[in-house]
Design a protein around this motif. Sequence first.
Motif, mmCIF file in Angstrom:
data_model
loop_
_atom_site.group_PDB
_atom_site.id
_atom_site.type_symbol
_atom_site.label_atom_id
_atom_site.label_comp_id
_atom_site.label_asym_id
_atom_site.label_seq_id
_atom_site.Cartn_x
_atom_site.Cartn_y
_atom_site.Cartn_z
ATOM 1 N N VAL A 85 -6.176 -1.062 -2.885
ATOM 2 C CA VAL A 85 -5.248 -1.353 -1.646
ATOM 3 C C VAL A 85 -4.390 -2.443 -2.185
ATOM 4 O O VAL A 85 -2.931 -2.270 -1.862
ATOM 5 C CB VAL A 85 -6.179 -2.222 -0.574
ATOM 6 N N GLY A 86 -4.621 -3.153 -3.016
ATOM 7 C CA GLY A 86 -3.782 -4.512 -3.656
ATOM 8 C C GLY A 86 -2.712 -3.702 -4.328
ATOM 9 O O GLY A 86 -1.541 -4.055 -4.273
ATOM 10 N N ARG A 87 -2.875 -2.792 -5.143
ATOM 11 C CA ARG A 87 -1.824 -2.004 -6.044
ATOM 12 C C ARG A 87 -0.791 -1.172 -5.245
ATOM 13 O O ARG A 87 0.624 -1.531 -5.237
ATOM 14 C CB ARG A 87 -2.544 -1.058 -6.984
ATOM 15 N N ARG A 88 -1.390 -0.495 -3.922
ATOM 16 C CA ARG A 88 -0.369 0.026 -3.131
ATOM 17 C C ARG A 88 0.577 -0.828 -2.383
ATOM 18 O O ARG A 88 1.634 -0.745 -2.236
ATOM 19 C CB ARG A 88 -1.170 1.028 -2.201
ATOM 20 N N PHE A 89 -0.237 -1.924 -1.818
ATOM 21 C CA PHE A 89 0.635 -2.951 -1.218
ATOM 22 C C PHE A 89 1.440 -3.391 -2.016
ATOM 23 O O PHE A 89 2.786 -3.713 -1.527
ATOM 24 C CB PHE A 89 -0.359 -4.022 -0.642
ATOM 25 N N ALA A 90 1.283 -4.289 -3.249
ATOM 26 C CA ALA A 90 1.991 -4.744 -4.059
ATOM 27 C C ALA A 90 3.241 -3.790 -4.589
ATOM 28 O O ALA A 90 4.463 -4.546 -4.959
ATOM 29 C CB ALA A 90 1.375 -5.246 -5.300
ATOM 30 N N GLU A 91 2.891 -2.685 -4.664
ATOM 31 C CA GLU A 91 4.156 -1.738 -5.236
ATOM 32 C C GLU A 91 5.228 -1.668 -4.102
ATOM 33 O O GLU A 91 6.379 -1.738 -4.301
ATOM 34 C CB GLU A 91 3.730 -0.268 -5.318
ATOM 35 N N LYS A 92 4.756 -1.780 -2.710
ATOM 36 C CA LYS A 92 5.837 -1.740 -1.619
ATOM 37 C C LYS A 92 6.411 -3.051 -1.102
ATOM 38 O O LYS A 92 7.409 -3.195 -0.849
ATOM 39 C CB LYS A 92 5.140 -0.843 -0.499
ATOM 40 N N PHE A 93 5.500 -3.867 -1.253
ATOM 41 C CA PHE A 93 5.762 -5.482 -1.069
ATOM 42 C C PHE A 93 5.581 -6.269 -2.199
ATOM 43 O O PHE A 93 4.744 -7.110 -2.253
ATOM 44 C CB PHE A 93 5.105 -5.912 0.098
ATOM 45 N N PRO A 94 6.460 -6.333 -3.203
ATOM 46 C CA PRO A 94 6.277 -7.114 -4.632
ATOM 47 C C PRO A 94 6.303 -8.440 -4.194
ATOM 48 O O PRO A 94 5.788 -9.306 -4.876
ATOM 49 C CB PRO A 94 7.395 -6.652 -5.554
ATOM 50 N N HIS A 95 7.118 -9.121 -3.176
ATOM 51 C CA HIS A 95 7.162 -10.741 -2.955
ATOM 52 C C HIS A 95 6.009 -11.142 -1.891
ATOM 53 O O HIS A 95 6.288 -12.035 -1.640
ATOM 54 C CB HIS A 95 8.481 -10.991 -2.743
ATOM 55 N N ALA A 96 5.228 -10.335 -1.414
ATOM 56 C CA ALA A 96 4.058 -10.495 -0.484
ATOM 57 C C ALA A 96 3.081 -11.445 -1.208
ATOM 58 O O ALA A 96 2.746 -11.359 -2.322
ATOM 59 C CB ALA A 96 3.644 -9.120 0.242
ATOM 60 N N VAL A 97 2.231 -12.042 -0.370
ATOM 61 C CA VAL A 97 1.111 -12.859 -0.950
ATOM 62 C C VAL A 97 -0.216 -11.685 -0.702
ATOM 63 O O VAL A 97 -0.312 -11.152 0.284
ATOM 64 C CB VAL A 97 0.751 -14.165 -0.101
ATOM 65 N N VAL A 98 -1.080 -11.719 -1.868
ATOM 66 C CA VAL A 98 -2.003 -10.842 -1.866
ATOM 67 C C VAL A 98 -3.453 -11.562 -2.140
ATOM 68 O O VAL A 98 -3.504 -12.414 -3.288
ATOM 69 C CB VAL A 98 -1.811 -9.695 -2.828
ATOM 70 N N VAL A 99 -4.323 -11.615 -0.991
ATOM 71 C CA VAL A 99 -5.519 -12.500 -0.935
ATOM 72 C C VAL A 99 -6.724 -11.364 -1.085
ATOM 73 O O VAL A 99 -6.846 -10.559 -0.018
ATOM 74 C CB VAL A 99 -5.743 -13.338 0.057
ATOM 75 N N GLY A 100 -7.907 -11.827 -2.126
ATOM 76 C CA GLY A 100 -8.950 -10.992 -1.877
ATOM 77 C C GLY A 100 -10.120 -11.731 -1.424
ATOM 78 O O GLY A 100 -9.918 -12.922 -1.048
ATOM 79 N N MET A 101 -11.141 -10.899 -0.858
ATOM 80 C CA MET A 101 -12.313 -11.455 -0.110
ATOM 81 C C MET A 101 -13.544 -10.465 -0.659
ATOM 82 O O MET A 101 -13.204 -9.515 -0.670
ATOM 83 C CB MET A 101 -12.348 -11.404 1.303
ATOM 84 N N THR A 102 -14.667 -11.510 -1.005
ATOM 85 C CA THR A 102 -15.722 -10.708 -1.606
ATOM 86 C C THR A 102 -16.936 -11.460 -1.343
ATOM 87 O O THR A 102 -16.963 -12.638 -1.268
ATOM 88 C CB THR A 102 -15.672 -10.463 -3.162
ATOM 89 N N GLY A 103 -18.126 -10.826 -1.011
ATOM 90 C CA GLY A 103 -19.454 -11.342 -0.947
ATOM 91 C C GLY A 103 -20.215 -11.162 -2.240
ATOM 92 O O GLY A 103 -21.259 -11.839 -2.391
ATOM 93 N N ASN A 104 -19.499 -10.718 -3.102
ATOM 94 C CA ASN A 104 -20.288 -10.409 -4.550
ATOM 95 C C ASN A 104 -19.396 -11.140 -5.544
ATOM 96 O O ASN A 104 -18.533 -10.407 -5.952
ATOM 97 C CB ASN A 104 -20.522 -9.035 -4.741
ATOM 98 N N PRO A 105 -19.807 -12.009 -6.082
ATOM 99 C CA PRO A 105 -19.172 -12.896 -7.147
ATOM 100 C C PRO A 105 -18.839 -11.834 -8.673
ATOM 101 O O PRO A 105 -18.182 -12.381 -9.356
ATOM 102 C CB PRO A 105 -19.860 -14.189 -7.476
#
Length: 135
Positions: A85-105
């Motif tokens: 998802v992050g790769r697709r998003f960053a390709e279209k919105f290169p100046h946007a902020v991308v934050v991840g969430m995880t319950g598994n370190p």
Amino acid sequence: MTFVRVYGTIYAPLRRKFTVNRVLVVDDEDFMRRLLNDLLTRDNENARVVFAGSVEEAATMIGAHDDFGVLLTDFELGDGTGNEVGRRFAEKFPHAVVVGMTGNPENTFDPGIFKRVLNKPFKAEDKAVLDSLCS
């Protein structure tokens, strides 16, 4: 200036050179989508939050909108990962902020795309990071 502690590291608040028009939240758990909606919109009635429950839904949303300023995505999704998802998003919105969430370190987000990673369950200091996404 207020600083935010995430994973024991102190960060300055996220700074953007644009106004956030829309936030895309991707999580395959309905409970998390509802919780994030409450957290992101509670103190900011102008926040426009869009939700997707899978990589496929996220791809549809990314293709359908031209005004995303932030992506907040879980790592483990039923049909793929937050990195996809992050790769697709960053390709279209290169100046946007991308934050991840995880319950598994053990999960590893692509550091070239993701500006922050939040651990689930969220801690009190994570609320400051979430608040900064919609300000």
